[in-house]
Design a protein around this motif. Structure first.
Motif, mmCIF file in Angstrom:
data_model
loop_
_atom_site.group_PDB
_atom_site.id
_atom_site.type_symbol
_atom_site.label_atom_id
_atom_site.label_comp_id
_atom_site.label_asym_id
_atom_site.label_seq_id
_atom_site.Cartn_x
_atom_site.Cartn_y
_atom_site.Cartn_z
ATOM 1 N N LEU A 126 0.930 -1.079 -0.159
ATOM 2 C CA LEU A 126 -0.053 0.058 -0.103
ATOM 3 C C LEU A 126 0.842 1.250 -0.029
ATOM 4 N N ALA A 127 2.129 1.210 0.061
ATOM 5 C CA ALA A 127 3.091 2.245 -0.158
ATOM 6 C C ALA A 127 3.003 3.140 -1.235
ATOM 7 N N SER A 128 3.245 4.368 -1.140
ATOM 8 C CA SER A 128 2.933 5.353 -2.403
ATOM 9 C C SER A 128 4.218 5.549 -3.080
ATOM 10 N N ASP A 129 5.324 4.892 -2.994
ATOM 11 C CA ASP A 129 6.525 5.086 -3.502
ATOM 12 C C ASP A 129 6.791 4.783 -4.890
ATOM 13 N N GLU A 130 5.755 4.208 -5.682
ATOM 14 C CA GLU A 130 5.656 4.003 -6.938
ATOM 15 C C GLU A 130 4.487 4.138 -7.412
ATOM 16 N N PRO A 131 4.288 4.201 -8.792
ATOM 17 C CA PRO A 131 2.873 4.657 -9.669
ATOM 18 C C PRO A 131 1.775 3.570 -9.018
ATOM 19 N N PRO A 132 0.522 4.050 -8.861
ATOM 20 C CA PRO A 132 -0.423 2.990 -8.508
ATOM 21 C C PRO A 132 -0.962 2.167 -9.479
ATOM 22 N N LEU A 133 -1.561 1.202 -9.028
ATOM 23 C CA LEU A 133 -2.290 0.258 -10.152
ATOM 24 C C LEU A 133 -3.383 1.203 -10.670
ATOM 25 N N VAL A 134 -4.083 0.876 -11.710
ATOM 26 C CA VAL A 134 -5.279 1.445 -12.352
ATOM 27 C C VAL A 134 -6.377 0.526 -12.248
ATOM 28 N N LEU A 135 -7.602 1.242 -11.378
ATOM 29 C CA LEU A 135 -8.706 0.393 -11.420
ATOM 30 C C LEU A 135 -9.831 1.089 -12.171
ATOM 31 N N THR A 136 -10.435 0.511 -13.368
ATOM 32 C CA THR A 136 -11.213 1.152 -14.168
ATOM 33 C C THR A 136 -12.572 0.309 -14.161
ATOM 34 N N PRO A 137 -13.827 0.898 -14.151
ATOM 35 C CA PRO A 137 -15.088 0.274 -14.091
ATOM 36 C C PRO A 137 -15.349 -0.723 -15.211
ATOM 37 N N ALA A 138 -15.695 -1.912 -14.897
ATOM 38 C CA ALA A 138 -16.179 -2.713 -15.900
ATOM 39 C C ALA A 138 -17.257 -3.649 -15.474
ATOM 40 N N ARG A 139 -17.924 -4.493 -16.393
ATOM 41 C CA ARG A 139 -19.079 -5.084 -16.490
ATOM 42 C C ARG A 139 -19.369 -5.811 -14.995
ATOM 43 N N ASP A 140 -18.387 -6.541 -14.684
ATOM 44 C CA ASP A 140 -18.519 -7.230 -13.451
ATOM 45 C C ASP A 140 -17.872 -6.606 -12.191
ATOM 46 N N GLY A 141 -17.725 -5.263 -12.235
ATOM 47 C CA GLY A 141 -17.182 -4.539 -11.222
ATOM 48 C C GLY A 141 -16.153 -3.599 -11.470
ATOM 49 N N TYR A 142 -14.628 -4.001 -11.446
ATOM 50 C CA TYR A 142 -13.531 -3.302 -11.744
ATOM 51 C C TYR A 142 -12.618 -4.101 -12.560
ATOM 52 N N ALA A 143 -11.817 -3.624 -13.193
ATOM 53 C CA ALA A 143 -10.676 -4.191 -13.970
ATOM 54 C C ALA A 143 -9.419 -3.368 -13.245
ATOM 55 N N LEU A 144 -8.324 -4.278 -12.707
ATOM 56 C CA LEU A 144 -7.168 -3.700 -12.270
ATOM 57 C C LEU A 144 -5.984 -3.996 -13.211
ATOM 58 N N GLU A 145 -5.498 -3.044 -13.464
ATOM 59 C CA GLU A 145 -4.213 -3.102 -14.409
ATOM 60 C C GLU A 145 -3.049 -2.454 -13.725
ATOM 61 N N GLY A 146 -1.835 -3.020 -14.409
ATOM 62 C CA GLY A 146 -0.620 -2.208 -14.019
ATOM 63 C C GLY A 146 0.391 -3.329 -13.397
ATOM 64 N N ARG A 147 1.604 -2.648 -12.947
ATOM 65 C CA ARG A 147 2.390 -3.311 -12.361
ATOM 66 C C ARG A 147 2.912 -3.044 -11.107
ATOM 67 N N ARG A 148 3.221 -3.631 -10.200
ATOM 68 C CA ARG A 148 3.665 -3.278 -8.843
ATOM 69 C C ARG A 148 5.148 -3.880 -8.539
ATOM 70 N N GLY A 149 6.028 -3.153 -8.094
ATOM 71 C CA GLY A 149 7.250 -3.650 -7.989
ATOM 72 C C GLY A 149 7.588 -4.300 -6.454
ATOM 73 N N GLN A 150 6.898 -3.871 -5.763
ATOM 74 C CA GLN A 150 7.217 -4.309 -4.461
ATOM 75 C C GLN A 150 5.967 -4.928 -3.691
ATOM 76 N N VAL A 151 5.863 -6.287 -3.829
ATOM 77 C CA VAL A 151 4.459 -6.814 -3.252
ATOM 78 C C VAL A 151 5.047 -8.046 -2.267
ATOM 79 N N ALA A 152 4.434 -7.511 -0.939
ATOM 80 C CA ALA A 152 4.966 -8.559 0.089
ATOM 81 C C ALA A 152 4.349 -9.871 -0.232
ATOM 82 N N ALA A 153 4.862 -11.115 0.245
ATOM 83 C CA ALA A 153 4.610 -12.533 -0.108
ATOM 84 C C ALA A 153 3.805 -12.531 -1.048
#
Length: 404
Positions: A126-153
């Motif tokens: 949840l840190a803000s030290d890199e660009p966030p992912l993008v959450l766009t509306p979709a038919r079944d809710g939302y679609a999540l796009e992008g890359r995160r470089g530091q993901v725990a576990a």
């Protein structure tokens, strides 16, 4: 193998004992596992079987019902034996509570029941030290796009909590993601020199479906967006960081002491009253050890103060005001900064008490420095010191930032 007690009336005192047994279990092959650097699948299984993964889930939701004091003690105990696993567990505890801070009670209760029933291991970032992912509306809710470089576990988590931006406004949001969904692709760049068993890695999100009720809430630092209670998420996370550092420092000091007691002395530059059954101690080594003990105990006392402030703030719930939240955040920042200094000093200087023999790879003493330095590089203590200075001189409240 440590297993969770079958008695439903597990007291807060039982969990530190279970953590110590788990730490002893991890310590038996910590050096070999760390040098192998394999994903911590077996380690997570051990934590799940011990019951420690559900420690902070309320009893009415199927968990252990332990409090934050206990969780911090457990992380510190595990980190002393295996820093990477301790860090993984601290991240798990914080991220598994994300819904408590950023979503409504009903959503948090649903998620915690599912987590306890399935024994989920949590990861994310949840840190803000890199660009966030993008959450766009979709038919079944939302679609999540992008890359995160530091993901725990990233490679072992059953659920991820990640930061994503709302299109148009850019508002940062906490989003719950099932990593088994199509489009979630772990990377292969988690080759850090430390915390090799923390399973931190990059993750690609390619049109990943997210249900509407899995958007937990806002992470916006703008005034008035988050309640003071939600803002306690930042000090809660920083105190897991501090406890990790203290655990690593205490773990190395304990191993150095055992090494010395096993008759592996360094050198004898000056004649002194000999230790029973051993040679004369180096007075400079003794002084250095004393300084390190002072550093760790001082940082520990500060962490204890911050934990108590956090527990009081959490107990006040939505009655907490901004000033009380700020005071808790200041204490947590001070505790994290002190723990960073202590662990860096201990992992740099403690090996002088061992001497040249500390360089032998079979002892694995270097893993403590590598685990600690990997962590402090991600969250520089200088930022906390600046916040403390601004608060002291100008009364400025620490900004809402998350270290995970």
């Amino acid at each position: 193998m440590t297993t969770a007690p079958q008695d439903d009336q597990v007291t807060a005192q039982d969990w530190p004992h279970i953590a110590r047994e788990m730490a002893d279990d991890l310590a038996t092959d910590a050096v070999e596992r760390e040098q192998a650097g394999k994903p911590p699948v077996d380690e997570v299984t051990r934590l799940r079987e011990s019951g420690l993964l559900t420690l902070l889930v309320p009893a009415e939701h199927g968990g252990a019902g332990a409090g934050w004091r206990t969780a911090y003690t457990v992380v510190r105990t595990i980190a002393a034996a295996d820093g990477a696993v301790g860090h993984l567990l601290g991240s798990h505890y914080f991220l598994s509570c994300a819904a408590r801070f950023f979503a409504g009670p009903a959503v948090a209760a649903r998620i915690e029941r599912e987590s306890a029933a399935e024994g989920w291991c949590w990861g994310g970032g949840l840190a803000s030290d890199e660009p966030p992912l993008v959450l766009t509306p979709a038919r079944d809710g939302y679609a999540l796009e992008g890359r995160r470089g530091q993901v725990a576990a990233a490679r072992v988590a059953d659920r991820l909590v990640v930061r994503a931006a709302r299109p148009g406004t850019g508002e940062p949001l906490a989003v719950l993601v099932d990593p088994a969904r199509p489009g979630v692709v772990p990377g292969n760049d988690g080759d850090t020199f430390g915390q090799r068993l923390a399973a931190r890695d990059s993750v690609e999100f390619d049109s990943v479906t997210v249900a509407a009720d899995d958007v937990l809430g806002s992470l916006s630092p703008d005034d008035g967006v988050l309640s003071p209670f939600a803002c306690l998420a930042a000090p809660a996370a920083r105190l897991f960081s501090a406890q990790f550092c203290l655990g690593v420092a205490e773990g190395l000091l304990a191993e150095v002491r055992e090494y010395r007691r096993a008759a592996h002395p360094p050198w004898r530059p000056l004649p002194r009253q000999p230790w029973p059954g051993g040679p004369s101690p180096d007075p400079y080594v003794l002084s250095a050890c004393g300084e390190l003990v002072v550093a760790v105990r001082s940082a520990s006392a500060l962490a204890d103060q911050a934990v108590e402030a956090l527990v009081r703030g959490l107990a006040r719930g939505e009655d907490l005001d901004d000033e009380e939240c700020a005071e808790t955040a200041v204490l947590a920042s001070a505790a994290e900064a002190a723990a960073f200094r202590a662990v860096e000093e201990v992992t740099t200087r403690a090996l002088d008490a061992v001497g040249p023999g500390a360089a032998a790879a079979r002892h694995g003493f270097d893993r403590f420095w590598r685990d600690a330095r990997t962590h402090t590089l991600r969250a520089p203590g200088a930022h906390r010191l600046r916040e403390l200075g601004e608060h002291f001189l100008d009364g400025a409240h620490p900004p809402f930032t998350l270290p995970l």
